[in-house]
Write a protein that holds these residues in place. Sequence first.
Motif, mmCIF file in Angstrom:
data_model
loop_
_atom_site.group_PDB
_atom_site.id
_atom_site.type_symbol
_atom_site.label_atom_id
_atom_site.label_comp_id
_atom_site.label_asym_id
_atom_site.label_seq_id
_atom_site.Cartn_x
_atom_site.Cartn_y
_atom_site.Cartn_z
ATOM 1 N N PRO A 180 72.376 101.474 19.445
ATOM 2 C CA PRO A 180 71.918 100.716 20.611
ATOM 3 C C PRO A 180 72.288 101.418 21.922
ATOM 4 C CG PRO A 180 73.115 99.308 19.064
ATOM 5 C CD PRO A 180 73.328 100.718 18.609
ATOM 6 N N ASP A 181 71.475 101.230 22.935
ATOM 7 C CA ASP A 181 71.778 101.819 24.239
ATOM 8 C C ASP A 181 73.078 101.257 24.802
ATOM 9 O OD1 ASP A 181 69.425 103.142 23.956
ATOM 10 O OD2 ASP A 181 68.374 102.128 25.598
ATOM 11 N N SER A 182 73.336 100.004 24.501
ATOM 12 C CA SER A 182 74.560 99.362 24.984
ATOM 13 C C SER A 182 74.947 98.241 24.030
ATOM 14 C CB SER A 182 74.359 98.790 26.395
ATOM 15 O OG SER A 182 73.381 97.758 26.366
ATOM 16 N N MET A 183 76.166 97.796 24.154
ATOM 17 C CA MET A 183 76.614 96.642 23.367
ATOM 18 C C MET A 183 77.476 95.758 24.253
ATOM 19 S SD MET A 183 79.018 98.842 20.800
ATOM 20 C CE MET A 183 79.960 100.247 21.394
ATOM 21 N N LYS A 184 77.366 94.456 24.047
ATOM 22 C CA LYS A 184 78.115 93.490 24.849
ATOM 23 C C LYS A 184 79.082 92.747 23.944
ATOM 24 C CE LYS A 184 77.435 90.093 28.535
ATOM 25 N NZ LYS A 184 78.484 89.137 28.154
ATOM 26 N N ILE A 185 80.347 92.831 24.267
ATOM 27 C CA ILE A 185 81.384 92.145 23.513
ATOM 28 C C ILE A 185 82.099 91.224 24.485
ATOM 29 C CG2 ILE A 185 83.440 92.428 22.081
ATOM 30 C CD1 ILE A 185 82.419 95.319 21.539
ATOM 31 N N GLU A 186 81.805 89.931 24.377
ATOM 32 C CA GLU A 186 82.268 88.950 25.358
ATOM 33 C C GLU A 186 81.849 89.423 26.757
ATOM 34 O OE1 GLU A 186 86.200 87.384 24.779
ATOM 35 O OE2 GLU A 186 86.011 87.413 22.596
ATOM 36 N N ASP A 187 82.814 89.693 27.660
ATOM 37 C CA ASP A 187 82.439 90.092 29.021
ATOM 38 C C ASP A 187 82.587 91.596 29.252
ATOM 39 O OD1 ASP A 187 81.737 87.541 29.852
ATOM 40 O OD2 ASP A 187 83.790 87.025 30.388
ATOM 41 N N ILE A 188 82.572 92.366 28.171
ATOM 42 C CA ILE A 188 82.652 93.815 28.279
ATOM 43 C C ILE A 188 81.324 94.417 27.820
ATOM 44 C CG2 ILE A 188 83.783 95.913 27.442
ATOM 45 C CD1 ILE A 188 86.325 94.325 27.104
ATOM 46 N N VAL A 189 80.734 95.240 28.661
ATOM 47 C CA VAL A 189 79.507 95.946 28.311
ATOM 48 C C VAL A 189 79.842 97.421 28.132
ATOM 49 C CG1 VAL A 189 77.176 96.584 29.023
ATOM 50 C CG2 VAL A 189 78.082 94.321 29.606
ATOM 51 N N ILE A 190 79.430 97.991 27.008
ATOM 52 C CA ILE A 190 79.683 99.398 26.715
ATOM 53 C C ILE A 190 78.346 100.122 26.640
ATOM 54 C CG2 ILE A 190 80.684 101.038 25.077
ATOM 55 C CD1 ILE A 190 82.431 98.596 24.121
ATOM 56 N N TYR A 191 78.196 101.149 27.460
ATOM 57 C CA TYR A 191 76.970 101.938 27.481
ATOM 58 C C TYR A 191 77.177 103.207 26.641
ATOM 59 C CZ TYR A 191 75.920 99.000 31.526
ATOM 60 O OH TYR A 191 75.703 97.934 32.350
ATOM 61 N N TYR A 199 94.585 86.101 29.774
ATOM 62 C CA TYR A 199 93.689 86.397 30.880
ATOM 63 C C TYR A 199 92.429 87.094 30.375
ATOM 64 C CZ TYR A 199 98.093 85.487 33.168
ATOM 65 O OH TYR A 199 99.271 84.909 33.552
ATOM 66 N N LYS A 200 91.282 86.496 30.643
ATOM 67 C CA LYS A 200 90.006 87.060 30.210
ATOM 68 C C LYS A 200 89.667 88.295 31.041
ATOM 69 C CE LYS A 200 88.748 84.185 26.963
ATOM 70 N NZ LYS A 200 88.522 84.639 25.575
ATOM 71 N N ILE A 201 89.068 89.253 30.414
ATOM 72 C CA ILE A 201 88.731 90.479 31.119
ATOM 73 C C ILE A 201 87.229 90.731 31.071
ATOM 74 C CG2 ILE A 201 90.972 91.568 30.752
ATOM 75 C CD1 ILE A 201 89.830 93.048 28.407
ATOM 76 N N SER A 202 86.737 91.424 32.079
ATOM 77 C CA SER A 202 85.335 91.845 32.108
ATOM 78 C C SER A 202 85.299 93.298 32.560
ATOM 79 C CB SER A 202 84.501 90.972 33.046
ATOM 80 O OG SER A 202 84.974 91.097 34.378
ATOM 81 N N SER A 203 84.354 94.047 32.036
ATOM 82 C CA SER A 203 84.277 95.456 32.391
ATOM 83 C C SER A 203 82.932 96.026 31.993
ATOM 84 C CB SER A 203 85.393 96.237 31.685
ATOM 85 O OG SER A 203 85.375 97.599 32.073
ATOM 86 N N ARG A 204 82.596 97.160 32.601
ATOM 87 C CA ARG A 204 81.450 97.968 32.193
ATOM 88 C C ARG A 204 81.972 99.364 31.926
ATOM 89 N NH1 ARG A 204 77.326 97.535 36.882
ATOM 90 N NH2 ARG A 204 75.876 98.474 35.388
ATOM 91 N N ILE A 205 81.719 99.857 30.734
ATOM 92 C CA ILE A 205 82.288 101.124 30.280
ATOM 93 C C ILE A 205 81.178 102.040 29.775
ATOM 94 C CG2 ILE A 205 83.949 102.231 28.710
ATOM 95 C CD1 ILE A 205 85.260 99.420 28.394
ATOM 96 N N SER A 206 81.148 103.254 30.282
ATOM 97 C CA SER A 206 80.222 104.264 29.761
ATOM 98 C C SER A 206 80.988 105.244 28.876
ATOM 99 C CB SER A 206 79.559 105.047 30.905
ATOM 100 O OG SER A 206 78.517 104.310 31.494
ATOM 101 N N ILE A 207 80.401 105.591 27.746
ATOM 102 C CA ILE A 207 80.918 106.680 26.918
ATOM 103 C C ILE A 207 80.000 107.856 27.186
ATOM 104 C CG2 ILE A 207 81.485 107.440 24.588
ATOM 105 C CD1 ILE A 207 81.714 104.514 23.777
#
Length: 337
Positions: free
Chosen positions: A37-48, A146-154
């Motif tokens: 997949p181009d990206s995946m969303k795990i709770e409030d974390i998006v991984i590109y 504490y809930k976390i949110s992030s956008r992460i590119s590999i």
Amino acid sequence: MKILFLFIIICVTLSCQNKKQKEEIPLTLEKQLEQLPDSMKIEDIVIYNTFKHQILAHKNNEYDSLLIANKVYKPHQTLWDNCYGMIFGEENATKFNNPEGMIQWNKTLYPDNRIFFDRQAETLLSLNIDSLFQTNLKHFNNLVPYKISSRISIAFVPFQGIGFGGCSSDQFVYELNNPEFDIKYSMEKGIPHELNHLAYEPFRYKDPYTQTALAQTIDEGFACYFTRVFFNLELSPEEAVEDMSEKDWNWYMQHEKEIFTKCKPYFYDESGDNPLLRNDQYKIFSDAPRSLNYWLGYRIIEFYVKKNGTDSWKEIYTMPIEQVYKDSGYEGYINTL
């Protein structure tokens, strides 16, 4: 009749074997990437999965510049514009903060490093990263309220300087071609470290001392200490702090008072350019095997927990930075040496 029956059995057997052989033929790297997949969303974390398109843009030895613009640059534009476009100086900003600049360095980066990049991608794909992130995040949420949110590119990058980290929670990256990182170790042991940065970040940035070298030291030390907590303290301190060897760790312990004494004058420096954070440049300890601030920060957090109780690390998220340092009693310990 028996001959016919035997013939049918042989045909069926051969057919099954051929089918099995076809099923066992491994997918090429290109096919694996196309299925990723181009990206995946795990709770409030998006991984590109940015690296995917950096390789596929060169499919059939032709360069698809639009793929770089639309699938590498635009999905996580804040990372390229506001992080990479800033940290490598004004002279390099145009390589990152516009589609044309991104297209230019991606045109040669993969072809020039094809064998190494393919091997890095294959290693990453073998780890089943979506499952790995899900497992780690679930365990993290059981430990930290504490809930976390992030956008992460590999991603593959032309200049390595961030490693596994970022400029803010929506500008995180894992530099897949950074030679300082072992992919398997980073994914399995590095994720908890980075998750702790994300949880601590909103509280740290409200602190008046957030720009100081002391704040960065405690932030890194806290992430290292939390990594041990994440693995039920079964991880050794040296492994949790930049994957040191026992010999590396002993060097720091032997120079502990000197390290503290020489680094303390820079605790409240806000420039980011000082010997505590940049020993690689200033070399106040030229033979230090790893970073000074990671190790020193870990020792401060370790002393805080020893003094305040096993679960007191949970208090650090919301505590003033200076208070964590003072309540650790670490300086008092140094004065006894």
